[in-house]
Enzyme design. Structure first.
Site, short mmCIF file in Angstrom:
data_model
loop_
_atom_site.label_atom_id
_atom_site.label_comp_id
_atom_site.label_asym_id
_atom_site.label_seq_id
_atom_site.Cartn_x
_atom_site.Cartn_y
_atom_site.Cartn_z
N HIS A 1 0.81 -1.22 0.00
CA HIS A 1 0.00 0.00 0.00
C HIS A 1 0.84 1.27 0.00
O HIS A 1 0.33 2.36 0.23
CB HIS A 1 -0.95 0.02 1.21
N TYR B 1 17.58 2.28 2.90
CA TYR B 1 17.79 1.65 1.59
C TYR B 1 18.94 2.29 0.81
O TYR B 1 19.35 1.77 -0.22
CB TYR B 1 16.54 1.75 0.72
#
Length: 504
Positions: free
Chosen positions: A171, A256
């Protein structure tokens, strides 16, 4: 309509209850079969009781089939939702705490970075066993919808090695879409987007309002926003330097890439502690632990609270129910799906799992051609894809050399640790998680020998730059509404309090 849907990992209350509500909001689905599977019979029983109460109070005659026998749950299923966390919170604790000894400060640790890579090793081994059961007992041609992380790695392994048609669902795109609209002072439905990349690093490459391209105006809007300018500093900086906004939260995105969490003294400059998702050290582990403890304690009250209403206005935004509705009824649904690239994004590898716009209807799931990502955005994604590919092959083949290479290539791990530190950290993580890593038997034996006999590289007792303590049940009782939201949604921080600087 009559077909069977199986929930694997049904003890995940946040997903199971919401997904079931979304499905049973569709009038044609009032007669479907529903099976719940979980390896924890206590969690399975609680979630079944709660969901069955919802069904009954909405006047449907469906009887949930709960079972600890996975093959029984999968037998004859046309659609399978997977929401498993292999190793549970015990393994998750190792994913966060062991890397901290080496200076790797993660907010979540479920996608890449040290925690996400190890999470993938546990999850892929189990997902391939789930795929084996699906091939043998589920309805031929069934669809596996994976909600488990690391999304790209698990979906990659299932498609390449599992022999099961698998789509990954997340989502993140919807959440960022809402933020973009909010930054412009518009309603979400007034803003058109094209978003493409890889899961948790998907880029809003086109943003339009009434036909006007707003993409170039987004940085100014975010910098001027009274809340986002404080809580989304990493995402705004990436927008400033790469030209496009990224889907994932400030805390997720910060782990990340190599630039925002490698120096402990700088981490506080980039995060906000108003809510965990903005960058708190081990934040998701904390709220998952609190949610589990709260649900266990407060479950009798949940049974007394109002049931979920199966009405269109209460339906959630998760893709799964809309995909099934499109496939079964022909109503067209547009979402963002994680699939094998196969040329959808021209400058990402063909075999990678990409996230891009797609359509579901009676013809199946269709993925339009996106073309090239902007060069800088593609470069960021390609670094993560290299880590994912190494990690998938390591998990499938039990190859600890590939596992170590995945860790070395990871942006944040590589920014913080040298090769010897990475080798020792992997040894520690393999040994600590032995019970969930059946494919690594020989490698774990060798790691134990090294840790017992060879000189150890010094590590530190480090709690992270921004770690908060786990709340007790007594503390959570002071705000039951917040505690219920946490347990009921696995606290994805959909409703975010003001920035920490405003709260002080």
């Amino acid at each position: 309509m009559s077909f069977k849907i199986a929930f694997i990992g049904a003890g995940s209350i946040g997903f199971t209850r919401g997904l079931l509500r979304d499905l049973l909001t569709v009038p044609e689905f009032a007669g479907i079969e529903v099976a719940f599977h979980d390896i924890n019979p206590h969690n399975l029983d609680m979630v079944t009781q709660l969901c069955q109460r919802d069904i009954d109070e909405n006047g449907l005659s469906i009887r949930i089939q709960p079972t600890v026998d996975r093959r029984e749950a999968l037998r004859g299923a046309r659609y399978i939702f997977v929401t498993v966390r292999v190793g549970g919170l015990e393994a998750f604790q190792h994913d966060v705490d062991i890397p901290l000894k080496y200076g790797i400060d993660q907010c979540v640790g479920d996608t890449i970075c040290a925690g996400g890579i190890m999470y993938g090793q546990r999850g892929i081994a189990e997902m391939l066993q789930i795929c084996k059961d699906i091939r043998e007992v589920a309805e031929p041609g069934c669809l596996l919808m994976n909600y488990a992380n690391p999304m790209a790695m698990l979906t990659w392994a299932c498609n390449k090695y599992g022999g099961v048609r698998t789509i990954g669902l997340c989502h993140g795109v919807q959440g960022g879409h809402w933020q973009i609209a909010e930054a412009f002072g518009l309603k979400q439905e007034e803003v058109d987007i094209i978003c493409a990349g890889i899961n948790h690093q998907t880029w809003y490459v086109q943003i339009k309002h009434n036909g006007e391209d707003m993409t170039g105006k987004l940085l100014e809007a975010f910098e001027a926003h009274p809340e986002f300018s404080r809580t989304e500093k990493v995402r705004i900086d990436m927008l400033r330097r790469f030209g496009y906004y990224s889907t994932e939260s400030n805390g997720h995105l910060s782990e990340y890439v190599p630039w925002y969490r490698k120096r402990p003294e700088e981490i506080q400059d980039w995060i906000d502690l108003g809510t965990w998702i903005n960058g708190e050290t081990g934040g998701y582990l904390r709220v998952c632990t609190e949610g589990r403890n709260w649900f266990e304690t407060d479950f009798p009250n949940w049974m007394k609270d109002a049931a979920f209403k199966y009405t269109p206005e209460e339906r959630g935004h998760e893709h799964g129910s809309y995909i099934i509705e499109g496939l079964e009824t022909g109503r067209v649904y547009r979402g963002h799906f994680n699939v094998v690239n196969n040329g959808v994004i021209s400058n990402l590898p063909e075999d990678a799992i990409i996230e891009a716009p797609g359509y579901a209807d009676r013809n199946g799931i269709s993925m339009p051609h996106v073309g090239d990502l902007p060069l800088g955005c593609a470069a960021v994604c390609n670094v993560s894809i290299s880590v994912q590919r190494l990690a998938v092959e390591a998990a499938v083949h039990g190859d600890d050399k590939l596992l170590r290479q995945a860790m070395m290539m990871d942006p944040l791990v590589g920014a913080v640790c040298n090769p010897k530190e990475i080798w020792q950290m992997v040894d520690e993580m393999l040994v600590a998680q032995e019970q969930w890593l059946p494919q690594y038997g020989a490698a774990i034996a060798a790691a134990k020998e090294r840790l017992a006999s060879e000189p150890r590289i010094p590590t530190r007792d480090y709690n992270g730059a921004a770690r908060l303590k786990v709340k007790s049940v007594e503390e959570m009782q002071q705000d039951r509404e917040s505690a219920n939201r946490n347990a009921g949604e696995s606290d994805k921080a959909k409703e975010r309090p003001a920035a920490a600087s405003e709260q002080r």
